[in-house]
Design an enzyme around this catalytic site. Sequence first.
Site, PDB file in Angstrom:
ATOM      1  N   ASP A 153       0.857  -1.178   0.000  1.00 37.62           N
ATOM      2  CA  ASP A 153       0.000   0.000   0.000  1.00 37.62           C
ATOM      3  C   ASP A 153       0.900   1.237   0.000  1.00 37.62           C
ATOM      4  O   ASP A 153       2.121   1.133  -0.198  1.00 37.62           O
ATOM      5  CB  ASP A 153      -0.997  -0.031   1.167  1.00 37.62           C
ATOM      6  CG  ASP A 153      -0.349   0.189   2.528  1.00 37.62           C
ATOM      7  OD1 ASP A 153       0.895   0.297   2.596  1.00 37.62           O
ATOM      8  OD2 ASP A 153      -1.087   0.250   3.531  1.00 37.62           O
TER       9      ASP A 153
ATOM     10  N   CYS B 227       3.128  -3.242   4.064  1.00 41.70           N
ATOM     11  CA  CYS B 227       2.308  -2.105   4.472  1.00 41.70           C
ATOM     12  C   CYS B 227       3.003  -1.472   5.680  1.00 41.70           C
ATOM     13  O   CYS B 227       4.158  -1.803   5.974  1.00 41.70           O
ATOM     14  CB  CYS B 227       0.855  -2.494   4.750  1.00 41.70           C
ATOM     15  SG  CYS B 227       0.579  -3.597   6.154  1.00 41.70           S
TER      16      CYS B 227
ATOM     17  N   THR C 186       2.512  -1.710   8.990  1.00 42.95           N
ATOM     18  CA  THR C 186       2.811  -2.668  10.062  1.00 42.95           C
ATOM     19  C   THR C 186       3.099  -4.069   9.547  1.00 42.95           C
ATOM     20  O   THR C 186       3.609  -4.905  10.300  1.00 42.95           O
ATOM     21  CB  THR C 186       1.602  -2.798  10.999  1.00 42.95           C
ATOM     22  OG1 THR C 186       0.491  -3.274  10.217  1.00 42.95           O
ATOM     23  CG2 THR C 186       1.255  -1.460  11.654  1.00 42.95           C
TER      24      THR C 186
ATOM     25  N   HIS D  56      10.431 -23.592   9.489  1.00 46.99           N
ATOM     26  CA  HIS D  56       9.354 -24.264  10.220  1.00 46.99           C
ATOM     27  C   HIS D  56       7.981 -24.109   9.565  1.00 46.99           C
ATOM     28  O   HIS D  56       7.139 -24.983   9.723  1.00 46.99           O
ATOM     29  CB  HIS D  56       9.264 -23.722  11.653  1.00 46.99           C
ATOM     30  CG  HIS D  56      10.424 -24.144  12.515  1.00 46.99           C
ATOM     31  ND1 HIS D  56      10.430 -23.982  13.889  1.00 46.99           N
ATOM     32  CD2 HIS D  56      11.605 -24.720  12.193  1.00 46.99           C
ATOM     33  CE1 HIS D  56      11.582 -24.449  14.382  1.00 46.99           C
ATOM     34  NE2 HIS D  56      12.316 -24.891  13.372  1.00 46.99           N
TER      35      HIS D  56
ATOM     36  N   HIS E  60       7.446 -30.536  10.637  1.00 48.22           N
ATOM     37  CA  HIS E  60       6.842 -29.262  10.245  1.00 48.22           C
ATOM     38  C   HIS E  60       5.857 -29.430   9.087  1.00 48.22           C
ATOM     39  O   HIS E  60       4.916 -28.645   8.957  1.00 48.22           O
ATOM     40  CB  HIS E  60       7.927 -28.246   9.903  1.00 48.22           C
ATOM     41  CG  HIS E  60       8.845 -27.980  11.054  1.00 48.22           C
ATOM     42  ND1 HIS E  60       8.404 -27.417  12.234  1.00 48.22           N
ATOM     43  CD2 HIS E  60      10.169 -28.244  11.231  1.00 48.22           C
ATOM     44  CE1 HIS E  60       9.412 -27.314  13.077  1.00 48.22           C
ATOM     45  NE2 HIS E  60      10.493 -27.819  12.509  1.00 48.22           N
TER      46      HIS E  60
END
Length: 148
Positions: free
Chosen positions: A12, A69, A71, A102, A137
């Site tokens: 964004d 973005c 965060t 993992h 995993h």
Amino acid sequence: MENENIIGLACDHAGYELKEKLKDYLTSIGFTVKDFGTNSCESVDYPDYIHPLASEINNGNLKKAIIICGTGNGVSMTANKYINVRAALCWNTEIAKLARQHNDANILALPARFISEKEATDILNIFLNTNFESGRHSRRIEKIRNIL
Ligand code: RB5
């Protein structure tokens, strides 16, 4: 056809500047970038750019992608709506390494407002160069699909 040399990029407005820098970096080390936008700092809604990219990962046309973005949360929440997407929000190299080893993360989500360009590049290199460990995993990431 899936091509390991093509990396998807989407962001964004908060991630635009970092996306451009990572695009240049990826190109300089020999990757082809498929850029889903946005293409300026003008305010936009991140799902409009993440859905088209996540759809390409989901259907196998793209193998890996980077989404950005402010965060990293909005973009990863959007991408993880897709059953075959494992988007990992990473803010340091150790988390990125474990996201590959993992979780077999196929999308790297970066928080542009909380990491430097150098940190982002280091995280990206780890994401691109670390293999999934498989074994126990594999069972765990398969169980991610088992919603109740
Ligand atoms: C934009 O201000 C910001 O909300 C967005 O970049 C992102 O951090 C959302 O999760």
